[in-house]
Design a protein around this motif. Structure first.
Motif, mmCIF file in Angstrom:
data_model
loop_
_atom_site.group_PDB
_atom_site.id
_atom_site.type_symbol
_atom_site.label_atom_id
_atom_site.label_comp_id
_atom_site.label_asym_id
_atom_site.label_seq_id
_atom_site.Cartn_x
_atom_site.Cartn_y
_atom_site.Cartn_z
ATOM 1 N N ILE A 289 0.867 -1.187 0.000
ATOM 2 C CA ILE A 289 0.000 0.000 0.000
ATOM 3 C C ILE A 289 0.899 1.231 0.000
ATOM 4 C CG2 ILE A 289 -1.884 1.210 1.174
ATOM 5 C CD1 ILE A 289 -2.351 -1.428 2.745
ATOM 6 N N THR A 297 -4.554 6.696 -3.168
ATOM 7 C CA THR A 297 -3.758 5.592 -2.644
ATOM 8 C C THR A 297 -3.806 4.415 -3.601
ATOM 9 O OG1 THR A 297 -4.333 6.287 -0.403
ATOM 10 C CG2 THR A 297 -3.393 4.090 -0.645
ATOM 11 N N LEU A 299 -2.750 0.130 -4.248
ATOM 12 C CA LEU A 299 -2.575 -1.140 -3.543
ATOM 13 C C LEU A 299 -2.342 -2.244 -4.551
ATOM 14 C CD1 LEU A 299 -4.691 -2.692 -0.688
ATOM 15 C CD2 LEU A 299 -4.606 -3.855 -2.900
ATOM 16 N N TYR A 326 -11.674 2.172 2.508
ATOM 17 C CA TYR A 326 -10.361 2.787 2.685
ATOM 18 C C TYR A 326 -10.043 3.859 1.641
ATOM 19 C CZ TYR A 326 -9.961 -1.499 5.422
ATOM 20 O OH TYR A 326 -10.188 -2.516 6.314
ATOM 21 N N ILE A 328 -9.311 3.493 -1.396
ATOM 22 C CA ILE A 328 -8.238 3.042 -2.281
ATOM 23 C C ILE A 328 -8.816 2.906 -3.685
ATOM 24 C CG2 ILE A 328 -6.622 1.171 -2.800
ATOM 25 C CD1 ILE A 328 -6.503 0.579 0.186
ATOM 26 N N ALA A 331 -6.329 -0.165 -7.229
ATOM 27 C CA ALA A 331 -6.066 -1.486 -6.666
ATOM 28 C C ALA A 331 -5.704 -2.471 -7.776
ATOM 29 C CB ALA A 331 -7.278 -1.991 -5.896
#
Length: 342
Positions: A289, A297, A299, A326, A328, A331
């Motif tokens: 992460i 963000t 991941l 989160y 995110i 991903a």
């Protein structure tokens, strides 16, 4: 082996596709978001799949650039006034404060530059664009704030040891203008300061100056009333220490983001249990992460599942739960069957 590159809500592809290449690009009407779907099938005779979930979104409010521009204009006008009035009245304190306020303009310029660079489109060399510029700007702003405030502390200590006469009413009058200018600038930037570290850095510069100006007004009135000149540097010293304590966390968080640490709003130890709570995912490994910017963000993770036929469904569910819980939005999943997990 199956490769996917898509937003969790607009994915297509199947692990059963073999010896064929399917390409689909889904471009949304919004200029601020886009997704790409790619399906690749290769007959390698083992159960591995790669799923990439990417949602490209600009989380920074569109009015951020305008807010920073207006804050810079207000500070430029205030600095010009301080310089002209300081030269006219031969007030060195005003000229020194003008230099301090000019550092705020530089801080705002750094925040604006980071914001502007983050909006550049990705290229072959900069595959994520220049979103990380917002992190660099937040580091620079936090460091500059500590250096400037440290200078005020040093000057306050010298004035405490060697008190000098202070024109209390004059200082209070000019500081009142600082409350107005910096207060408005802080209000302009306050809205997004909770979610964007870059904006928080600019906001803290303006808010700290507004608080310092309030202290100068109070100390100036007290000096004019009592004649105790030490009250002026003492007030500045106390407020500056409070600003140091308030901004230290931002510097620490900015440096952590620059070193690719997981953002503070995400607990990495929770991610494995969250993903394994989905029916069909029996294990995860190679979890990474890191921040792309102060608001986005990324991941990557290997998902071990018991039925490759459910890989598309699990990839979608995993992308959606990471985005919802989160935030995110980038991903990437590698799907593996239990017997062939690496």
């Amino acid at each position: 082996m199956t490769f996917f590159s898509c937003d969790p809500s607009h994915c297509s592809g199947s692990s059963e596709q073999k010896k064929q290449h399917n390409h689909h690009h889904d471009h949304h009407d919004s200029p601020h978001s886009h997704t790409h779907d790619h399906g690749h099938g290769h007959g390698h005779g083992h159960g591995h799949g790669h799923g990439h979930g990417h949602g490209h979104h600009h989380h920074v409010p569109s009015q951020f650039g305008k807010a920073i521009g207006l804050a810079m204009l207000l500070n430029l006008l205030y600095v010009a006034f301080e310089v002209l009035w300081g030269i006219k009245t031969n007030a060195l304190a005003l000229l020194a404060d003008a230099c301090h306020n000019f550092s705020d303009i530089l801080a705002l310029a750094a925040a604006w530059l980071g914001h502007a660079l983050s909006k550049r489109k990705p290229t072959e060399r900069f595959s994520y664009g220049m979103k990380r510029a917002t992190i660099l700007a937040s580091v620079a702003n936090a460091g500059l704030l500590l250096v400037v405030t440290g200078g005020i502390i040093w000057e306050s200590i010298i004035c405490l040891l060697h008190p000098v006469a202070v024109q209390g009413l004059s200082a209070s009058a000019v500081a009142a203008g600082g409350i107005f200018v910096n207060g408005i600038a802080a209000l302009l930037l306050m809205k997004g300061s909770k979610d964007d570290l870059n904006m928080r850095g600019a906001f803290l510069h303006m808010a700290s100056d507004a608080v310092l100006a309030i202290g100068v007004v109070i100390s100036g009135l007290l000096v004019a009333w009592t004649g105790f000149f030490f009250l002026d540097p003492l007030t500045s010293l106390i407020i500056s220490i409070m600003i140091i304590l308030a901004s230290w966390r931002m510097l620490s968080e900015s440096i952590n983001l620059a070193l690719d640490a997981a953002p503070t709003n995400i607990n990495p130890s929770e991610i494995p249990e969250t993903l394994k709570s989905l029916s069909g995912i029996i294990d995860i490994h190679h979890l990474h992460i890191w921040p792309i910017s102060t608001t986005e963000t990324a991941l990557t993770v290997h998902l071990v599942i018991n039925d490759l036929a459910k890989s598309d469904q699990l990839r979608l569910q995993a992308g959606e739960i990471l985005k919802a819980r989160y935030k995110i939005t980038h991903a990437t999943f590698q799907i593996e069957s239990a017997p062939h997990a690496c």
